[in-house]
Write an enzyme that holds these catalytic residues in place. Structure first.
Site, mmCIF file in Angstrom:
data_model
loop_
_atom_site.group_PDB
_atom_site.id
_atom_site.type_symbol
_atom_site.label_atom_id
_atom_site.label_comp_id
_atom_site.label_asym_id
_atom_site.label_seq_id
_atom_site.Cartn_x
_atom_site.Cartn_y
_atom_site.Cartn_z
ATOM 1 N N GLU A 151 0.807 -1.749 -0.600
ATOM 2 C CA GLU A 151 -0.115 0.095 -0.159
ATOM 3 C C GLU A 151 0.923 1.002 -0.331
ATOM 4 O O GLU A 151 0.543 2.107 0.878
ATOM 5 C CB GLU A 151 -1.041 -0.080 1.438
ATOM 6 C CG GLU A 151 -1.794 -1.198 1.128
ATOM 7 C CD GLU A 151 -2.934 -0.622 2.189
ATOM 8 O OE1 GLU A 151 -2.865 -0.101 3.031
ATOM 9 O OE2 GLU A 151 -4.113 -2.176 2.553
ATOM 10 N N GLU A 263 -5.727 -7.754 0.367
ATOM 11 C CA GLU A 263 -5.964 -7.653 1.475
ATOM 12 C C GLU A 263 -7.706 -7.544 1.486
ATOM 13 O O GLU A 263 -7.680 -6.919 0.111
ATOM 14 C CB GLU A 263 -5.677 -5.857 1.790
ATOM 15 C CG GLU A 263 -3.952 -6.432 3.114
ATOM 16 C CD GLU A 263 -3.837 -5.535 3.134
ATOM 17 O OE1 GLU A 263 -4.441 -4.608 3.249
ATOM 18 O OE2 GLU A 263 -2.410 -5.359 4.055
#
Length: 340
Positions: A151, A263
């Site tokens: 991320e 995720e």
């Protein structure tokens, strides 16, 4: 299995096989601690055999393994720490012993301590150096996948693309043919992939990934709560999350590319559970585009009250496990390779 056909990564499976290659879980713990090396067993921990065995017995075949760049490479541009590398190796071998693949995940959000990737303090070449060193340690192991970065969130898309391409070039120059997972910026959200932000538009920029080995997939993340952060216990955007995956699937089709959901997660709220099943079903219905997924999260130290927690309780499985397994279906699973 995965192979090259006309320069494109394709899925080959036996007759009657259905669905994506990989279904698994993030096992959290080794990324714990902020801006400090920490002490193993006190500040951070790698997965225990009990936890690994539990998910293997539930049919998971891949683990995304978060860890901290700073611990593995205490000084930028210099060798990896032998002690930390040994801990990582032991965790990898434990997971592999249960016939699961491993996604190596430097869980750093585009930072090294407080230095942001793409700045003079943390140039792209430092990121490439890290991956050159790490990839050599695990080169050409069919069970090991390289997840470039968890991320990255406030680096401009063009700067992130340049850093990712330099890391990929370094990995390939070192001889590693492993599958590489490439995220976008702005937390690499699936539903926001084609939206414009101050850091740019992933959908406009990330099609420029260059892999000399032609063995990569795009990693995205997606949650179902009100702000897609995965930090709330209700899931009012479950429908939007599924629609986001479907839009991203279309983007993958247009770019002749593959995706991996690194995720996703939700609480035991009914809307969350239904959304989790629907998300898995959306990927299972498009195996030409999706390689698989890893749920966030489990872990021996994962907080008991954390809403997305899928670590079993003393009384047994959490309801989120049943929700994601329901989405998989019962057809024969494809046998997939990550090397070509």
């Amino acid at each position: 299995m995965l192979s090259i056909l006309g320069g494109t990564l394709v899925l080959q499976s036996s007759a009657g096989a259905a669905g994506v290659c990989f279904h698994g879980v993030n096992i959290s713990g080794a990324e714990y601690g902020v801006d400090t090396a920490g002490v193993y067993g006190t500040n951070y921990v790698y997965p225990s055999e009990k936890t690994v065995r539990y998910f293997a017995e539930k049919g998971m075949n891949i683990v995304r393994l978060p860890f901290r760049w700073e611990r593995l490479q205490p000084v930028l541009g210099e060798r990896l720490d032998t002690g930390e590398l040994d801990l990582l190796r032991k965790a990898v071998e434990l997971i592999r012993s249960y016939k699961m693949k491993v996604v190596l995940d430097p869980h750093n959000f585009g930072y090294y301590h407080k230095k942001r990737l793409g700045t003079a303090d943390l140039p792209a070449r430092a990121f490439a150096d890290f991956w050159i060193r790490l990839s050599i340690e695990f080169a050409n192991d069919d069970d090991i996948i390289f997840g470039l970065m968890n991320e990255p969130f406030d680096i401009h898309a063009t700067d992130w693309l340049s850093a990712a391409n330099q890391a990929i070039a370094g990995i390939r120059a070192g001889g590693a043919r492993n599958l590489i997972l490439v995220p976008g910026t702005h937390w690499s959200g699936a539903s926001s992939w084609e939206q414009e932000f101050p850091v740019g538009v992933n959908g406009d920029v990330m099609g420029g990934v260059k892999d000399p080995g032609n063995n990569f997939a795009y990693e995205v993340h997606q949650y179902l709560d009100e702000d897609s952060s995965g930090t709330h216990d209700t899931c009012p955007k479950a429908k939007e999350a599924v629609e986001g995956l479907e839009r991203f699937t279309q983007w993958l089709k247009r770019h002749d590319a593959r995706g991996f959901l690194g995720e996703f997660g939700g609480s035991k709220d009914k809307a969350c559970l239904a959304g989790l099943t629907a998300m898995v079903e959306a990927m299972e219905s498009a195996p030409e585009q999706w390689l698989g997924w890893t749920y966030w999260a489990a872990g021996d130290w994962w907080p008991e009250t954390e809403g997305n927690n899928i670590q079993p309780t003393a009384s047994g499985d959490r309801p989120q496990l049943a929700a994601i397994l329901e989405g998989i279906g019962t057809g024969e699973r494809p046998s997939c390779s990550t090397l070509h």
